[in-house]
Scaffold this motif. Structure first.
Motif, PDB file in Angstrom:
ATOM      1  N   PHE A  59     -20.902   4.193  -1.334  1.00  0.00           N
ATOM      2  CA  PHE A  59     -19.334   3.594  -1.407  1.00  0.00           C
ATOM      3  C   PHE A  59     -19.438   2.447  -0.257  1.00  0.00           C
ATOM      4  CE2 PHE A  59     -18.352   7.903  -2.628  1.00  0.00           C
ATOM      5  CZ  PHE A  59     -17.647   7.605  -3.891  1.00  0.00           C
ATOM      6  N   THR A  91     -15.318  12.609   4.715  1.00  0.00           N
ATOM      7  CA  THR A  91     -13.787  12.388   4.685  1.00  0.00           C
ATOM      8  C   THR A  91     -13.396  11.074   4.474  1.00  0.00           C
ATOM      9  OG1 THR A  91     -14.307  11.627   7.043  1.00  0.00           O
ATOM     10  CG2 THR A  91     -13.652  13.958   6.522  1.00  0.00           C
ATOM     11  N   GLY A  92     -14.018  10.181   3.773  1.00  0.00           N
ATOM     12  CA  GLY A  92     -13.724   8.896   3.255  1.00  0.00           C
ATOM     13  C   GLY A  92     -14.207   7.641   3.929  1.00  0.00           C
ATOM     14  N   HIS A  93     -15.324   7.899   4.612  1.00  0.00           N
ATOM     15  CA  HIS A  93     -16.074   6.538   5.174  1.00  0.00           C
ATOM     16  C   HIS A  93     -15.450   6.032   6.436  1.00  0.00           C
ATOM     17  CE1 HIS A  93     -16.526   7.340   0.785  1.00  0.00           C
ATOM     18  NE2 HIS A  93     -17.714   7.406   1.149  1.00  0.00           N
ATOM     19  N   GLY A 119     -19.231  10.320   5.547  1.00  0.00           N
ATOM     20  CA  GLY A 119     -18.876  10.119   4.051  1.00  0.00           C
ATOM     21  C   GLY A 119     -17.922  10.914   3.665  1.00  0.00           C
ATOM     22  N   ASN A 154       2.425  -1.987  -7.831  1.00  0.00           N
ATOM     23  CA  ASN A 154       1.508  -1.398  -7.275  1.00  0.00           C
ATOM     24  C   ASN A 154       0.072  -1.904  -7.551  1.00  0.00           C
ATOM     25  OD1 ASN A 154       1.531   1.511  -5.704  1.00  0.00           O
ATOM     26  ND2 ASN A 154       3.366   1.120  -7.032  1.00  0.00           N
ATOM     27  N   GLY A 167      -9.817  15.357  -0.338  1.00  0.00           N
ATOM     28  CA  GLY A 167     -11.156  16.054   0.728  1.00  0.00           C
ATOM     29  C   GLY A 167     -12.245  15.643  -0.111  1.00  0.00           C
ATOM     30  N   GLU A 186      -5.877  10.941   7.022  1.00  0.00           N
ATOM     31  CA  GLU A 186      -4.981   9.872   6.529  1.00  0.00           C
ATOM     32  C   GLU A 186      -4.239   9.193   7.731  1.00  0.00           C
ATOM     33  OE1 GLU A 186      -5.098  12.660   5.235  1.00  0.00           O
ATOM     34  OE2 GLU A 186      -5.694  12.241   3.149  1.00  0.00           O
ATOM     35  N   ALA A 229      -2.946  -4.807  -8.290  1.00  0.00           N
ATOM     36  CA  ALA A 229      -3.396  -6.072  -7.847  1.00  0.00           C
ATOM     37  C   ALA A 229      -3.233  -7.047  -9.018  1.00  0.00           C
ATOM     38  CB  ALA A 229      -4.702  -5.945  -7.307  1.00  0.00           C
ATOM     39  N   GLN A 281     -20.931   5.495 -16.528  1.00  0.00           N
ATOM     40  CA  GLN A 281     -19.888   5.255 -15.468  1.00  0.00           C
ATOM     41  C   GLN A 281     -20.104   5.734 -14.171  1.00  0.00           C
ATOM     42  OE1 GLN A 281     -16.667   4.302 -16.226  1.00  0.00           O
ATOM     43  NE2 GLN A 281     -17.091   3.517 -18.310  1.00  0.00           N
ATOM     44  N   GLN A 297     -13.916  12.845  -4.196  1.00  0.00           N
ATOM     45  CA  GLN A 297     -14.648  11.630  -4.371  1.00  0.00           C
ATOM     46  C   GLN A 297     -16.190  12.063  -5.001  1.00  0.00           C
ATOM     47  OE1 GLN A 297     -14.433   9.188  -1.056  1.00  0.00           O
ATOM     48  NE2 GLN A 297     -13.836   7.653  -2.194  1.00  0.00           N
ATOM     49  N   ARG A 298     -16.363  13.450  -4.599  1.00  0.00           N
ATOM     50  CA  ARG A 298     -17.482  14.020  -5.127  1.00  0.00           C
ATOM     51  C   ARG A 298     -17.508  14.702  -6.471  1.00  0.00           C
ATOM     52  NH1 ARG A 298     -17.894  10.890  -1.181  1.00  0.00           N
ATOM     53  NH2 ARG A 298     -16.530  11.998   0.387  1.00  0.00           N
ATOM     54  N   LYS A 335      -4.122  -3.720  -2.405  1.00  0.00           N
ATOM     55  CA  LYS A 335      -2.584  -4.146  -2.523  1.00  0.00           C
ATOM     56  C   LYS A 335      -1.752  -3.105  -1.859  1.00  0.00           C
ATOM     57  CE  LYS A 335       0.672  -6.218  -5.480  1.00  0.00           C
ATOM     58  NZ  LYS A 335       0.847  -6.643  -7.033  1.00  0.00           N
ATOM     59  N   LYS A 336      -2.030  -1.907  -2.328  1.00  0.00           N
ATOM     60  CA  LYS A 336      -1.063  -0.737  -1.754  1.00  0.00           C
ATOM     61  C   LYS A 336      -1.093  -0.583  -0.425  1.00  0.00           C
ATOM     62  CE  LYS A 336       0.404   3.835  -2.802  1.00  0.00           C
ATOM     63  NZ  LYS A 336       1.723   3.560  -2.923  1.00  0.00           N
ATOM     64  N   TYR A 364      -5.062  -9.221 -10.489  1.00  0.00           N
ATOM     65  CA  TYR A 364      -6.229  -9.454 -11.463  1.00  0.00           C
ATOM     66  C   TYR A 364      -6.278  -8.361 -12.426  1.00  0.00           C
ATOM     67  CZ  TYR A 364      -8.626  -6.559  -8.090  1.00  0.00           C
ATOM     68  OH  TYR A 364      -9.220  -5.573  -6.977  1.00  0.00           O
ATOM     69  N   TYR A 372      -8.736  -5.422  -0.031  1.00  0.00           N
ATOM     70  CA  TYR A 372      -9.078  -5.359  -1.360  1.00  0.00           C
ATOM     71  C   TYR A 372      -7.860  -4.275  -1.995  1.00  0.00           C
ATOM     72  CZ  TYR A 372     -13.474  -7.275  -0.269  1.00  0.00           C
ATOM     73  OH  TYR A 372     -14.406  -8.135   0.428  1.00  0.00           O
TER      74      TYR A 372
END
Lengths: 198, 1159
Positions: free
Chosen positions: B591, B525-527, B523, A171, A42, B57, A173, B1133, A45-46, B8-9, A175, B6
């Motif tokens: 994002f 809930t994941g775009h 935003g 799992n 949830g 999801e 990629a 970062q 990401q923030r 793979k999984k 690269y 983008y």
């Protein structure tokens, strides 16, 4: 220890807690070990705290109780400390000595907890504490693989390096594969180096 | 959401979930993914959803499936996986999603509708009626509850919808059950022609477990529409339809499904009732109980009933369970006692006496989530079976230690455009303005409520912000509080439900500002997509601006939030426009690919640590500073950076006494006038005196185009008596100073000597001041005429020194009562600040005019100031000289009797007169005649008058002036006999004392000098004050090894090099008519002066780095900015190179540097 193993993973959004959890799950499937996890999604990401619980073995469902984690993989030291209640006498802690200051600390209204004191508090009470002092030579985003590498060296860790490597290959990629495996191997070498230095 | 290619999984997961497996494929998947697979195995045709944690999801799987199946190359490469096309959409809200899903079903296509708990509230209108009618193809609704509110605005129990709408409800416990029950739900829905709900909770949705992917069958549904009466809902038919609906709930189909999901999973083996315990669970509590019972040594004592199909209530199996030989039964379910209540009904109806427990027992409470720990505790209490207990040895005191750790709440990301918009709004509406109410909304927008932004006062449910703002605005419409109420919501929320509320606002003529945080995605809930999203071309993008303009809002503008100046201006305009204003703050979420495309790759943000949190005013950080650290003050500084039109570096307006003009100016901008006075007093005694008579080198010597009127501001703030009389800081500093046990003698109680004393006493020195006059003050007291300055104020300012502990030895004359040598031996250091008290004489006057008819400027002005001039008869005065003392004398002569005639003659041209321009102007205004470029030729005294012949410099045409009194004002010189001991140190031309320019040392013993008596010093009040302070610093260097130089040395040197006396480049500058500020009463000129003055400084910014700055942390809170040892560091970062911090930093410490950052 019974044939159940519970692994708690702790970190901050963006550090790859979920990715690390996925790999452990994948590795368990390859090794044909029953596996389940529980995560809270949830706001990760923030920049909030992110934890995942992984349980291996029959009759477990991904939940870890207080004093229930056999392993704690900490990607950030404050978040590692936040999982203190899951630890017990036979737990193994593998923690990256990596700090991400939360806003309250940044603003000076709270203090980042004394990590040295934390380690000293833990050492006599649990089986093993490995604080990874200085990870160099890899991108920060791969520190999680380094931690997994260190953990996989612990004899009681339920997954072999071979199955973890397979899981990574499956799992990640193409690269990124080489650098990811390299980070894992560096982690595996970390304990050797430490022993050699002594 | 990144395109599947983008990841793979995600690609593999998509292929897997669309594949059919002869031999079941073992995977470990989240409950949400299992639901999706269940629907696919049930041959779902279309999926309609609104994203929301914890359900998201499920929708994401279908979003991926949809984009996978629509790609040409996949249709070729994966014919099996792309054969059964599944339609998918993110509808704009849950009601539309469900309505469209119902319609899809009526078109004979099976549908899945996905939402979170509160989404069902939006959708329920559609649910409550369709049950009375009919669907055609199966329709399954997934609702995900969130006990513990990990990411929801309430903990509602969606199982109630089963009873409320009379629809079946499945309630799975694990991912494996989620798959199976979803599949069954489709079947049941087809059987009953009724929507079926599958209800999950966070811990089922977000738990992963091993599940099996099985076989998929070929799909062959054809769209069709049959005209049947059931599709028309009219009141006449509803009652009958209700009966039909209730009959459906008694269908035999429930037995078929109930057998699979309502099971006694563990049954007691004991025949006797005594030790037997029954447990009824549903959902995730089942696995908690199973795992705990696994530990027990007394497994035979337990019976466990798990209910998966809970509505309609499975009475038969529950009755069977109640009839087991059980001593007591506990029902364990999260949230409300829905199952428990029905169990009790069954028990009562069947007269079963077994004790039933549930909600309220031990840890079983209706709020929050259960856990292994809470259920262990409940079961231990219930069974007294100690073998259920976790046997691991815990860490001592662990819970307490964890409790004290700092939290890590989520924040807006580094580079988030929302932060930029909130920040612009914060500049426009600082939070100390209480009557602007800020109504926020659900989603990332809501993070603006958290510190440090704190830009939200209310958050309710989705889309409420706009209604909240218009309702509050209406409530306040008849009160004095006329400010607009502000609504803020994301673009997703706006389309979801804010849009209808905005229509209502426009239609009802509300007075609100709506800011739409348009980041082109959902935003939090994941775009996911919504009507404004741009990153997938599947949907038609709706452009907000024309849309809202079309609605008829009064003000509609878009801003690019990172353009702070423009954003601030438009927000202000929008606030000022009556009616509904709408601002669309448009910039992509970080994002989204658009953000990355737009970010600056070749540059890097750097922080200059020599500017960050640093004081530019003084090198010695121990020097007192009255400026208060406060987030609001820094916000005000930062605001000027964005809003001011004229930016003046404070270095352009330095004060020789080193007053921090930046802090002084900002205190005034913030309305804190007393702090402004305190900032002056940090450096010197004389706030009111300088406000009156300083010749303002800070303004005159600035070569900047815009000049901040420091002197007028000083005069203004000093006119407030309560501030003027407040010397508490100086008193405190003196009290706190470490006593040095050193004694300093100061000779001369003029501005130089008093300033040295003020600095030294506050540093812990003992100070004695000697002066020849009766009272301290020197030229300020005795020579500057009363009409130029507030003498009472001066008396107070000098008297404070006494209060601080300075000893005044007045009426003691150097050379007569003591010598420099005496003091030099008696004291640790001496400051010689005796000024220039010897008037230069004009021979023609000296020789020809009796003493009664002549004065020097000094003797005349002193007589004026001591009230010893008779002024009853009008007299004709002739003043000779063009300097300040000449002008002072001339004006004084006029002031004492307005009938006096005053003529001033000087050899300088009007432009080159050494007097201050302002003073000359005043003199002319006061009808003083000024005769320029004439020399005195001859002076003759007759009985009644003096006849003075004057001659132009360049011709022989003499003129005659007749007068009664002559005042010679051609300058002063030092009385060299007084300091004959310092002969060696005296300049041969000027007879002034040579000093070290850095510290005022005379090179004689321990003697320092300050003020006009020093060679090279600027002969002005501020020159005297600054040189006094310089001498004090010199003494500190000598006596305590003080390692810093005089803090204002640069400005003092600049002053000393300036024309002396100064020439005035600002001819137009005029002081307002002098309004006398009497001590004890508030000045009468203050109101209009303050208004004009404050108007004049509007748009000005006098900027400088300040050490009392924590602005970016206190008011901005970018997670990429970390404070380490008092300085900001950038976390690369996290840094997205948005560059907003550059505009935010009031210290101007942040810049871009060119650097290629490896991607």
């Amino acid at each position: 220890m019974s044939n159940k193993t519970k692994i708690q993973v702790a970190g901050v959004g963006g550090q790859g807690v979920v990715f690390l959890t996925n790999l452990i799950v994948e590795a368990a499937l390859i090794a044909d070990i029953p596996v389940a996890t529980s995560e809270i999604h949830g706001l990760s990401q923030r920049g909030g705290s992110v934890t995942a619980s992984i349980t291996l073995g029959e009759n477990t469902y991904g939940f870890i109780e207080n004093a229930g984690a056999d392993f704690l993989l900490g990607l950030e030291l404050l978040e590692t400390q936040r999982c203190l209640n899951y630890l017990h006498k036979n737990s193994v802690v593998v923690a990256d000595n990596f700090k991400i200051t939360p806003f309250l600390v940044n603003a000076g209204t709270a203090k980042y907890p004394d990590t040295e004191a934390f380690v000293q508090l833990l050492k006599p009470q649990i089986k093993q504490v490995i604080v990874i002092e200085n990870i160099t030579g890899i991108k920060d985003i791969l520190r999680n693989m380094f931690v997994l590498g260190v953990a996989s060296k612990v004899s009681s860790f339920p997954l072999s390096a071979a199955v973890i490597r397979k899981a990574i290959t499956k799992n990640v990629a193409d690269y990124n594969l080489e650098t990811t495996l390299e980070a894992f191997e560096l982690g595996r070498n970390y304990c050797n180096q430490k022993t050699n230095n002594k | 959401m990144l395109p599947w290619k983008y990841n793979k999984k995600m690609l593999q997961q998509t292929i897997d979930i669309l594949s059919s497996y002869q031999i079941p494929k073992k995977v470990c998947m989240m409950g949400n993914v299992a639901v999706a697979r269940g629907a696919i195995e049930a041959n779902v045709d279309g999926v309609f959803s609104y994203p929301g944690t914890p359900s998201t999801e499920i929708s994401e799987v279908f979003s991926h499936v949809n984009s996978f199946q629509n790609r040409k190359e996949n249709i070729e490469n994966y014919p099996e996986q792309t054969a059964n096309k599944i339609y998918f959409e993110y509808s704009i809200n849950e009601k539309i999603a469900l309505e469209k899903a119902i319609a899809y079903s009526i078109g004979n296509k099976s549908a899945l509708c996905v939402m979170k708990n509160v989404g069902m509230n939006v959708a329920c209108d559609a649910l409550m009626s369709i049950t009375y009618q009919t669907i055609v193809a199966p329709l399954v609704i997934i609702v995900c509850d969130d006990p513990g509110c990990h990411s929801s605005s309430n903990e509602q129990d969606s199982r109630y919808w089963g009873k409320m709408a009379s629809v079946p409800i499945f309630n799975p416990a694990t991912p494996a059950e989620s798959l199976k029950q979803t599949k069954s739900a489709f079947l049941l829905s087809a059987q009953l022609k009724l929507p079926v709900i599958v209800r999950l909770t966070t811990r089922v949705s977000h738990t992963r477990g091993v599940i099996n992917y099985g076989k998929l069958s070929k799909k062959n549904s054809e769209a069709s529409f049959e005209r049947v009466p059931e599709h028309i809902n009219i009141p006449a038919k509803t009652a009958a339809a209700h009966t039909q609906l209730l009959n459906k709930l008694h269908s035999d189909y429930f037995n078929e499904h109930g057998v699979k999901y309502n099971q006694i999973v563990h049954q007691t083996k004991n025949k006797k009732q005594n030790a037997n315990i029954g447990i009824i669970t549903s959902g995730v509590t089942t696995v908690y109980v199973k795992e705990i019972l696994e530990r027990s040594a007394l497994k035979n004592n337990y019976s466990l009933l798990n209910l998966g199909l809970i509505c309609p209530f499975p009475t038969a199996i529950v009755l069977e369970f109640l009839n087991l030989p059980l001593k007591k039964i506990i029902v364990i379910e999260e949230l409300d006692p829905i199952i428990e209540n029905d169990v009790r009904i069954v028990a009562q109806e069947n007269k079963i006496k077994t004790a039933i427990f549930g909600l309220g027992f031990s840890t079983l409470i209706p709020t929050g989530e259960f856990s292994l720990d809470s259920i262990e505790k409940a079961l231990l209490n219930f069974t007294k079976d100690q073998s259920l207990k976790n046997k691991n040895v815990p860490i001592k005191n662990a819970e307490n230690l964890v409790k004290n750790l700092p939290l890590r709440p989520p924040t807006l990301c580094a580079g988030c455009p929302h932060r930029a918009t909130f920040y612009a709004l914060k500049l426009a509406v600082p939070r100390n303005i209480p009557d602007v109410i800020l109504c926020g909304d659900i989603g990332c927008n809501g993070l603006g409520a958290l510190p440090p932004l704190k830009m939200i006062d209310t958050i309710n449910h989705m889309g409420m912000s706009v209604s909240m703002a218009q309702g509050l605005s209406e409530a306040f419409s008849n009160s004095n509080q006329s400010n607009k109420t502000v609504a803020m919501l994301g673009d997703g929320t706006f389309f979801h439900s804010g849009v209808t509320s905005l229509l209502n606002a426009i239609y009802t003529k509300a007075n609100i500002l709506v800011i739409i945080f348009d980041n082109r995605t959902i935003g939090m809930t994941g775009h996911q997509d919504h009507p404004g999203a741009t990153h997938l071309n599947k949907y038609h993008q709706i452009d907000l601006l024309p849309f809202i303009r079309g609605m008829g809002a009064q003000y509609v503008e878009s801003i690019f939030p990172f353009n702070l100046k423009d954003s601030f201006r438009k927000i202000n305009d929008a606030l000022a426009t009556k009616g509904v204003s709408v601002i669309v703050a448009k910039s992509p979420c970080i994002f989204l690919p658009e953000f990355k495309d737009g970010s600056i790759h070749r540059k890097k943000i750097v922080v200059d640590h020599t500017r960050c949190n640093t004081c530019d005013n003084h090198e010695d950080k121990q020097i007192a500073c009255a400026r208060c650290y406060s987030p609001l003050n820094n916000l005000s500084r930062a605001k000027l950076k964005i809003t001011a039109i004229n930016h003046v570096p404070a270095q352009k307006q330095l004060c020789p006494a080193n007053i921090c003009n930046h802090g002084f100016f900002n205190s005034i901008i913030e309305g804190n006038y007393s702090e402004a006075v305190k900032m002056v007093r940090d450096k010197m005694l004389f706030s009111r005196t300088c406000g009156d008579i300083c010749h303002r080198p800070c303004e005159l010597l600035s070569n900047n185009k815009t000049i901040v009127p420091i002197k007028k501001l000083k005069r203004f703030v000093s006119s407030f008596d309560e501030s003027f009389f407040d010397f508490s800081n100086a008193i405190q500093q003196t009290k706190n100073a470490k006593k040095k046990n050193k004694k300093i003698a100061i000779i001369g109680a003029g501005p130089a000597g008093l300033s040295a004393a003020y600095d030294l006493i506050r540093e812990g020195y003992a100070v004695d001041i000697y002066d020849k006059e009766e009272k301290p003050g020197g030229m300020l007291k005795y020579i500057i005429p009363f009409f130029r300055m507030d003498k009472t104020g001066l008396d107070y300012e000098t008297s404070v020194l006494e209060e601080l502990g300075v000893k005044f030895l007045c009426s003691k004359q150097l050379g007569k009562d003591f010598t420099i040598n005496d003091l030099s031996q008696k004291y640790d250091a001496v400051v010689l600040a005796i000024g220039l008290w010897k008037s230069k004489k004009l021979e023609v006057v000296e020789n020809n005019i009796p003493d009664t008819k002549k004065h020097t400027a000094l003797s005349f002005l002193k007589a004026i100031n001591t009230d010893s001039i008779q002024a009853n008869q009008p007299l004709r005065y002739l003043v000779i000289g063009g300097g300040n003392s000449a002008i002072d004398s001339a004006r004084a002569a006029k002031k004492i009797n307005p009938s006096n005639t005053v003529t001033l003659v000087c050899i300088e041209s009007r432009e080159n007169m050494p007097a201050f321009e302002e003073e000359i102007t005043h003199a002319i205004e006061e009808s003083i005649e000024i005769v320029n470029e004439y020399a005195i030729e001859k002076v003759v005294d007759s009985n009644n008058s003096i006849h003075c012949t004057i001659k132009p410099l360049l011709s022989d045409k003499t003129q005659l002036i007749t007068c009664d009194v002559i005042i010679t004002a051609i300058g002063q010189s030092p009385n060299t006999e007084l300091f004959s001991e310092l002969n060696e140190q005296t300049d041969k031309n000027s007879s002034l004392i040579n000093i070290n320019n850095e510290n005022g040392f005379t090179n004689f013993k321990n003697v320092f000098a300050a003020g006009d008596v020093c060679n090279g010093n600027h002969q002005s009040v501020i020159g005297a004050i600054a040189s006094g302070r310089r001498a004090a610093t010199g003494i500190r260097q000598l006596l305590e090894n003080y390692k810093y130089g005089y803090e204002g040395i640069a400005a003092l040197k600049k002053l000393n090099q300036s024309s002396n006396p100064p020439l005035n480049p600002l001819k137009e500058e005029k002081l307002p008519p002098f309004g006398r500020v009497e001590v004890g009463q508030t000045s009468n000129f203050k109101p209009q002066t303050s208004k004009d003055l404050l108007e004049r400084i509007k748009g000005m910014d006098l900027y400088q780095a300040c050490a009392k700055c924590n602005h970016c942390i206190d008011n901005f809170g970018c997670p990429a900015m970390i404070k380490v040892n008092g300085k900001i560091e950038i976390d690369y970062q996290k840094c997205t190179n948005c560059g907003l911090c550059i505009d935010v930093c009031p210290n101007n410490a942040i810049t871009f540097i060119e650097e290629v950052i490896p991607v």
